[in-house]
Design an enzyme around this catalytic site. Structure first.
Site, short mmCIF file in Angstrom:
data_model
loop_
_atom_site.label_atom_id
_atom_site.label_comp_id
_atom_site.label_asym_id
_atom_site.label_seq_id
_atom_site.Cartn_x
_atom_site.Cartn_y
_atom_site.Cartn_z
N HIS A 197 34.61 55.08 18.11
CA HIS A 197 33.25 55.50 18.43
C HIS A 197 33.30 56.26 19.76
CE1 HIS A 197 29.01 55.08 19.66
NE2 HIS A 197 28.71 54.67 18.44
N ASP B 93 28.12 57.65 13.81
CA ASP B 93 29.07 58.49 14.53
C ASP B 93 30.34 57.72 14.88
OD1 ASP B 93 27.67 56.89 16.27
OD2 ASP B 93 27.56 58.38 17.87
N ASN C 93 12.07 58.72 11.54
CA ASN C 93 13.01 58.30 12.58
C ASN C 93 12.45 57.10 13.35
OD1 ASN C 93 15.06 58.08 14.44
ND2 ASN C 93 14.41 59.85 15.65
N GLN D 206 17.43 59.11 8.65
CA GLN D 206 16.20 59.31 9.42
C GLN D 206 16.12 60.70 10.04
OE1 GLN D 206 15.22 54.80 10.87
NE2 GLN D 206 16.55 55.94 12.23
N ASP E 12 20.82 45.15 19.70
CA ASP E 12 21.92 44.28 19.29
C ASP E 12 22.09 43.10 20.23
OD1 ASP E 12 22.81 45.86 21.40
OD2 ASP E 12 24.43 46.82 20.28
N ASP F 38 27.44 52.09 12.54
CA ASP F 38 26.93 53.31 13.15
C ASP F 38 27.36 54.52 12.34
OD1 ASP F 38 25.18 53.40 15.25
OD2 ASP F 38 26.68 53.05 16.79
#
Length: 660
Positions: free
Chosen positions: A419, A284, A256, A227, A395, A282
């Site tokens: 993370h 990252d 996005n 995105q 979530d 995720d």
């Protein structure tokens, strides 16, 4: 367990990769079951030269185990007279989770060794009490098996084993936990990564996956929903990764739409391509690839469709577990820990699994973060995709929605990613404040069992006051916008999904507290002694004095004009850790660094902004209190439609495409 029963691997024993030395305490532990832990030697900690450098650990006998004795991801050598324990986060078997959520009644531990020594099996209970179960001497090339019951693990507990070499060295060739094979084929997985301008992280995870084909056996597709403007497919090294993963890797470029839009796209595609599960990841993060196989195997064995997620370790302090499971406090609607004896940010290099009793109690959760979360497509087809909220609370809301429909969520020990932890972020300030504020209220409107949402309205207004006395006017503008949009009802959620972030960011130039500069020398130097309290720290007011303190502080900020020189130069610099509302409230002008230390902004007190924004916040919250029941009914009724495949299909721009 009858030898006629066909067995399958539930969990392989694994060892850290060569470039993950700082995670060793999560895989293998020196010493006996009473818990003498692994320690890096001081010389290595001061000067880590390479993965070939020796890493020393103290064992029970005072001997040393060297990292160079780790032979592969499955094999390690013990020198004569040494002992190793696999009662660790990644290698102990979480027996209570298998006992609670699956039909499995027995497990088999299979240990393959070469050399001379002993294998000893231990277990724990929910109180963390350690008990010896069984043991065997081994000699030469040996395969040692133990049949182990899951019956005693109703509330908690783990299984694990220790190895001890005798007069000669002993090598663990491999070990695994096995269980009765389930009927039918293993489920098919669509592994989906949502990314927004973090192509290096995203490509690194794709590379990790390409290097571990054994965990991708049942992954039907690796889908990257890109995105951003910095495209993953344009990065150096992408072609190499693509050549390894082949047709299994697919990239979808879309506008996005935030995490909720990216993950919903992955869920949508998983349903469309016939997968049994959507595994959300995720961008990252750094993944322990074995987690994929563990999540799938556990999910396949669950008695009914179950959301199964992994834990999150700190990317910058890799032995630190950020949280072991989360629930939603139903009265305040904030994330909370399931048990009072749990601790946030547990460091396994300081206290290992065997030394930490609270880690042995099974933790039942309301939801699992979407940093690593496997959702059966059967659940998706029944309850829909994510709430279209861009980021924050997507979530948690999904976990609550699934629970209302009769589907549980499990946070499975032994499956995890690394993370960036929340202590290195401050997402309650700035543009994210809009999504935090609005989405918390929406989730409360839908699920709160309490009249008027319990304490949520009161706490929301209190947060406005804190931001205002802290001179965080851009943040407060975002929060007020969130309240206004809340009153637009559920129809606005899809409508502003792709546009709201741009609208928020367009306001930054109007607020000094939103303008970030990388170098603090770009700000005027503060005048000596201009700070509100000199060198004395400003503490949190006593709880009994908070109301009086708040009234006095707001009144002072409304009536007393800032000193003229405060507009020309700040009164001081504040590190991010000191950026607390009860400190900022005493300043007229201060430069504050951000959470990750990359930049700073200049906060300036403005009585006019405080007056107008405080009045608006009071009015909006009063309206929210009056209209609570009406809004709650609107959002609850609209939930099936706004989370449906059809609604998201339009938002993805797929409604008019052939074949959809």
């Amino acid at each position: 367990m009858s030898s006629e029963i066909k067995m399958q691997v539930l969990q392989r024993v694994i060892l850290p990769a060569d470039d993950q030395l700082d995670t060793t305490a999560l895989y293998v532990d020196a010493g006996p079951a009473n818990g003498i832990r692994l320690r890096e030697n001081d010389e290595f900690a001061r000067n880590p030269k390479s993965t070939e450098e020796k890493l020393h650990f103290v064992s029970s006998g005072g001997e040393e185990v060297h990292f160079e004795d780790v032979l592969s991801r499955s094999s390690v050598r013990l020198r004569a007279g040494e002992q190793l324990s696999f009662g660790t986060y990644f290698n102990a078997f979480p027996a209570s989770y298998w006992r609670r959520w699956t039909d499995l009644q027995m497990v088999r531990l299979v240990v393959r060794t070469t050399g001379h020594g002993t294998v000893t099996v231990y277990k724990s209970n929910a109180r963390g009490t350690l008990q010896r179960v069984d043991g065997a001497r081994v000699e030469g090339a040996a395969v040692t098996e133990f049949e182990l019951s899951l019956k005693p693990f109703g509330d908690g507990g783990w299984y694990w084993f220790d190895l001890a070499s005798s007069r000669e060295e002993l090598t663990l060739d491999s070990a695994e936990w096995q269980g009765a094979e389930r009927e039918g084929n293993p489920g098919k997985v669509t592994l989906e990564i949502t990314t927004m301008n973090k192509p290096d992280f995203c490509l690194n995870n794709a590379r990790i996956l390409s290097e571990h084909p054994e965990v991708l056996e049942h992954v039907q597709e690796i889908l990257i929903v890109d995105q951003g403007t910095q495209k993953v497919a344009e990065q150096p090294g992408f072609a190499e990764v693509k050549s390894v993963l082949g047709d299994k890797l697919r990239i979808i470029n879309q506008a996005n739409l935030g995490g909720s839009g990216g993950f919903s796209r992955g869920m949508y595609e998983a349903v469309e391509n016939g997968s049994d599960y959507a595994l959300l990841l995720d961008d990252d993060v750094v993944i322990e690839p074995e987690s994929i196989a563990r999540l799938l195997t556990f999910s396949d064995h669950c008695r009914k469709p179950t959301i199964v997620g992994g834990h999150m370790f700190d990317l910058y302090s890799r032995s630190v577990l950020h949280t072991f499971g989360e629930v939603v406090d139903p009265y305040r609607f904030v994330p909370a820990m399931p048990h009072a004896d749990m601790e946030m940010r547990h460091d396994f290099s300081v206290a290992n699994l065997r030394q930490t009793p609270w880690l042995h109690r099974r933790v039942d959760v309301d939801y699992n973060g979407w940093w690593l979360c496997m959702i059966p497509t059967e659940i998706i087809r029944e309850i829909g995709l994510s709430l279209p909220v861009f980021i924050k609370w997507d979530d948690a809301e999904y976990g609550l929605r699934a629970r209302e429909a009769g589907f549980a969520t499990v946070s499975l020990p032994g499956a995890a990613v690394w993370h960036v932890s929340w202590i290195d972020k401050d997402d309650l300030v700035g543009w994210q404040a809009y999504f935090h504020g609005r989405n918390r209220l929406i989730t409360t409107l839908i699920y709160s069992p309490y009249k008027k949402g319990g304490r949520v309205i009161r706490e929301s207004f209190q947060a406005d006051v804190k931001h205002l006395v802290s001179m965080q006017y851009f943040t407060e503008h975002s929060r007020l916008d969130a309240l206004k949009d809340l009153f637009l009802g559920p129809a606005h959620l899809h409508g502003n999904l792709a546009t709201k972030l741009g609208e928020i960011n367009a306001l930054k130039s109007d607020y000094p507290d939103a303008e970030m500069r990388e170098n603090v020398d770009d700000f005027p130097a503060p005048a000596l002694g201009r700070g509100p309290s000199g060198l004395n720290p400003i503490g949190l007011p006593n709880k009994k004095d908070l109301v009086k303190w708040g009234v006095t502080t707001v009144a002072r900020q409304l009536v007393k004009k800032p000193a003229a020189e405060s507009a020309e130069r700040p009164q001081g610099f504040l590190a991010h850790r000191d950026n607390r509302w009860f400190r900022l409230a005493h300043y007229d002008s201060v430069v504050v660094s951000n959470a990750d230390g990359t930049a700073a902004s200049w906060y300036k007190r403005d009585p006019d902004k405080l007056k107008s924004m405080l009045a608006e916040a009071g009015k909006l919250h009063a309206n929210l209190y009056r209209q609570w029941e009406e809004l709650s009914e609107q959002y609850r009724k609209a939930l099936p439609e706004i989370t449906s495949m059809e609604a998201w299909k339009k938002t993805f721009g797929l409604a008019d495409e052939e074949g959809h």
